[in-house]
Design an enzyme around this catalytic site. Sequence first.
Site, mmCIF file in Angstrom:
data_model
loop_
_atom_site.group_PDB
_atom_site.id
_atom_site.type_symbol
_atom_site.label_atom_id
_atom_site.label_comp_id
_atom_site.label_asym_id
_atom_site.label_seq_id
_atom_site.Cartn_x
_atom_site.Cartn_y
_atom_site.Cartn_z
ATOM 1 N N GLY A 65 -5.407 7.818 5.460
ATOM 2 C CA GLY A 65 -4.513 8.796 6.089
ATOM 3 C C GLY A 65 -3.281 9.045 5.235
ATOM 4 O O GLY A 65 -2.774 10.170 5.161
ATOM 5 N N ARG B 126 -7.713 -3.268 9.504
ATOM 6 C CA ARG B 126 -6.800 -4.211 10.177
ATOM 7 C C ARG B 126 -7.437 -4.859 11.412
ATOM 8 O O ARG B 126 -7.075 -5.975 11.787
ATOM 9 C CB ARG B 126 -5.470 -3.539 10.510
ATOM 10 C CG ARG B 126 -4.755 -3.062 9.252
ATOM 11 C CD ARG B 126 -3.275 -2.896 9.400
ATOM 12 N NE ARG B 126 -2.775 -2.026 8.336
ATOM 13 C CZ ARG B 126 -2.498 -2.434 7.091
ATOM 14 N NH1 ARG B 126 -2.629 -3.690 6.752
ATOM 15 N NH2 ARG B 126 -2.068 -1.568 6.190
ATOM 16 N N LYS C 274 -4.636 5.621 14.742
ATOM 17 C CA LYS C 274 -4.698 4.968 13.418
ATOM 18 C C LYS C 274 -6.156 4.997 12.937
ATOM 19 O O LYS C 274 -6.946 5.788 13.430
ATOM 20 C CB LYS C 274 -4.144 3.544 13.522
ATOM 21 C CG LYS C 274 -2.653 3.506 13.849
ATOM 22 C CD LYS C 274 -1.831 4.047 12.705
ATOM 23 C CE LYS C 274 -0.353 4.034 13.000
ATOM 24 N NZ LYS C 274 0.413 4.777 11.990
ATOM 25 N N ASP D 62 1.847 -1.235 11.796
ATOM 26 C CA ASP D 62 0.506 -1.669 11.352
ATOM 27 C C ASP D 62 0.210 -3.117 11.722
ATOM 28 O O ASP D 62 -0.894 -3.605 11.470
ATOM 29 C CB ASP D 62 0.374 -1.496 9.830
ATOM 30 C CG ASP D 62 0.355 -0.014 9.436
ATOM 31 O OD1 ASP D 62 0.006 0.831 10.275
ATOM 32 O OD2 ASP D 62 0.709 0.291 8.276
ATOM 33 N N LYS E 177 0.834 -1.208 0.000
ATOM 34 C CA LYS E 177 0.000 0.000 0.000
ATOM 35 C C LYS E 177 0.869 1.258 0.000
ATOM 36 O O LYS E 177 0.631 2.182 -0.790
ATOM 37 C CB LYS E 177 -0.924 -0.041 1.232
ATOM 38 C CG LYS E 177 -1.839 1.163 1.378
ATOM 39 C CD LYS E 177 -3.078 0.805 2.195
ATOM 40 C CE LYS E 177 -2.823 0.723 3.677
ATOM 41 N NZ LYS E 177 -2.594 2.039 4.295
ATOM 42 N N GLN F 25 4.565 9.149 7.371
ATOM 43 C CA GLN F 25 3.663 10.042 6.632
ATOM 44 C C GLN F 25 4.103 11.491 6.780
ATOM 45 O O GLN F 25 4.102 12.252 5.811
ATOM 46 C CB GLN F 25 2.226 9.855 7.113
ATOM 47 C CG GLN F 25 1.671 8.490 6.734
ATOM 48 C CD GLN F 25 0.257 8.261 7.219
ATOM 49 O OE1 GLN F 25 -0.313 9.105 7.917
ATOM 50 N NE2 GLN F 25 -0.306 7.113 6.881
ATOM 51 N N ARG G 55 -8.894 11.744 12.644
ATOM 52 C CA ARG G 55 -7.442 11.562 12.807
ATOM 53 C C ARG G 55 -6.697 12.901 12.771
ATOM 54 O O ARG G 55 -7.076 13.821 12.053
ATOM 55 C CB ARG G 55 -6.925 10.601 11.733
ATOM 56 C CG ARG G 55 -7.602 9.246 11.874
ATOM 57 C CD ARG G 55 -7.108 8.251 10.880
ATOM 58 N NE ARG G 55 -5.710 7.924 11.100
ATOM 59 C CZ ARG G 55 -4.986 7.179 10.286
ATOM 60 N NH1 ARG G 55 -5.525 6.708 9.180
ATOM 61 N NH2 ARG G 55 -3.721 6.922 10.562
ATOM 62 N N SER H 145 6.904 9.123 12.315
ATOM 63 C CA SER H 145 5.849 8.965 11.311
ATOM 64 C C SER H 145 6.396 9.115 9.910
ATOM 65 O O SER H 145 6.886 10.182 9.520
ATOM 66 C CB SER H 145 4.744 10.008 11.551
ATOM 67 O OG SER H 145 3.915 10.075 10.403
ATOM 68 N N ARG I 193 -6.472 1.525 18.013
ATOM 69 C CA ARG I 193 -6.248 0.080 17.875
ATOM 70 C C ARG I 193 -5.967 -0.608 19.206
ATOM 71 O O ARG I 193 -6.117 -1.837 19.300
ATOM 72 C CB ARG I 193 -5.133 -0.194 16.864
ATOM 73 C CG ARG I 193 -5.602 0.080 15.448
ATOM 74 C CD ARG I 193 -4.565 -0.195 14.395
ATOM 75 N NE ARG I 193 -5.182 -0.078 13.078
ATOM 76 C CZ ARG I 193 -4.505 0.070 11.948
ATOM 77 N NH1 ARG I 193 -3.189 0.109 11.962
ATOM 78 N NH2 ARG I 193 -5.147 0.170 10.804
HETATM 79 C C1 S3P Z 1 2.409 4.813 6.217
HETATM 80 C C2 S3P Z 1 2.944 5.160 7.426
HETATM 81 C C3 S3P Z 1 2.404 4.712 8.716
HETATM 82 C C4 S3P Z 1 1.444 3.530 8.564
HETATM 83 C C5 S3P Z 1 0.492 3.726 7.427
HETATM 84 C C6 S3P Z 1 1.244 3.904 6.112
HETATM 85 C C7 S3P Z 1 3.016 5.349 4.990
HETATM 86 O O1 S3P Z 1 1.692 5.779 9.308
HETATM 87 O O2 S3P Z 1 0.711 3.324 9.745
HETATM 88 O O3 S3P Z 1 -0.365 2.593 7.287
HETATM 89 O O4 S3P Z 1 2.708 4.834 3.892
HETATM 90 O O5 S3P Z 1 3.831 6.277 5.094
HETATM 91 P P1 S3P Z 1 2.415 6.873 10.262
HETATM 92 O O6 S3P Z 1 3.328 7.660 9.438
HETATM 93 O O7 S3P Z 1 1.264 7.691 10.784
HETATM 94 O O8 S3P Z 1 3.092 6.067 11.325
#
Ligand code: S3P
Length: 443
Positions: free
Chosen positions: A100, A403, A352, A325, A28, A175, A128, A173, A356
């Site tokens: 997210g 999940r 998340k 995750d 993903k 992200q 979120r 993070s 969770r």
């Molecule tokens: C992800 C980063 C993670 C993960 C999410 C995918 C990504 O989140 O939980 O499913 O693709 O960068 P966080 O950056 O909030 O930890």
Amino acid sequence: MTETGAPSPRTFAPAGPLRGTLRVPGDKSISHRAVMLGALAIGETRVTGLLEGEDVMATAAAMRAMGAQVEKRGDEWRIHGVGVGGLLQPHAALEMGNSGTSTRLLMGLLASHAITAAFTGDASLSKRPMGRVIEPLSRIGASFTPSPGGTLPLMMTGASVPVPIEYRLPVASAQVKSAVLLAGLNTAGITTVVEPVATRDHSERMLRGFGAELTVEEVGGERVIRVRGEADLRPQTIEVPGDPSSAAFFIVAATLIEGSDLTIENVGLNPTRAGLIDVLRRMGATIEELDPREVGGEPVADLRVRHAPLTGIEVDPALAPSMIDEFPILFVAAALANGRTVTRGLDELRVKESDRLSAMAAALTAAGARVEETPDGLIIDGSAGEPLRGTSNARVKTHLDHRIAMSMAIAGLVSRDGIDIDDTRPIATSFPAFTTLLDQATQ
Ligand code: S3P
């Protein structure tokens, strides 16, 4: 997730063993990034193995709304990008569904384009926190009007003259890291992210693959990532490896169910993602890596998993980012292990797709497991391989979280009475073929 229509409950009954060979869908995280970077490169990017779950399709729709062509021909996705700096003003709100990753990474991309966009999402995504990206992206010069509490729906306007920043991540993070790096692509000068704790590095790998000037340096135990702006991205041919976070459900199921011998082909084993395999091995799992190779710039292998009894452990909180995750399914494994499993340092799990920690504590308790919820983890006393009781008349709540749904589906296979799940629709966000593959593997 699309919340149209009625919830789709299902009972997952005791089943197994898991045998044979299967392939899980594309990663993903890598799929989102392939679509975004393809949409910024001039020329045709070709992607195979792209995850066609709802989350990645939300990213694809957003990139189309901003001028890129993203389409499927046969087994291949073809993306014609607009060039860094070339994103167009979208005419309607960007609908992010449950995703997210789409939201935060796209906010990063838009932050250095002088366009205005609205972001909306489903009930889960709308709870979120977005403050974690709003804060650094505001320093770059973007402006935001979020809903109270810093959540979606929100409006943003990117900077016309974005400022390169140096940003030290206050939360581990990927992200947030990726949002800042993507904003840096269209920002003159060098944008720097300092990562005290390493998180998944797919953005760094793929940015380099597309020809961005990006360096990573270790300084005093921290990762310092620098990207040079006004980058010219060159179109790529990308093969997306299988998602280790999707494989995780099958790895745990095969480990728990006696007689199982399952091979999962083409699983991404990037070390920033492979924490669950380490932890399960320490608990006694038998997971073999066959034919290790590289796919799409990422380490990959086929995993052969055979049943093995597990023993509870204390999970090192330092491993959390590399399996962030996978905790819901680890909690299921712990519920069947011999002895106590203690997890700590997992505050991030509360923000998340659902909280969770509380969702899994409630679901596993309803199924007869012995679980104590602490402020930052779960303590689980396992059944030493005895099936969980199951939920004969209560439906487990999945809180729009794919999940939680998949983890409790696996718990159903190792229960006496089966486990009823209130809604399986969220599974389509990341793993549309999950129930089909599970039914095939347990036949
Ligand atoms: C992800 C980063 C993670 C993960 C999410 C995918 C990504 O989140 O939980 O499913 O693709 O960068 P966080 O950056 O909030 O930890």
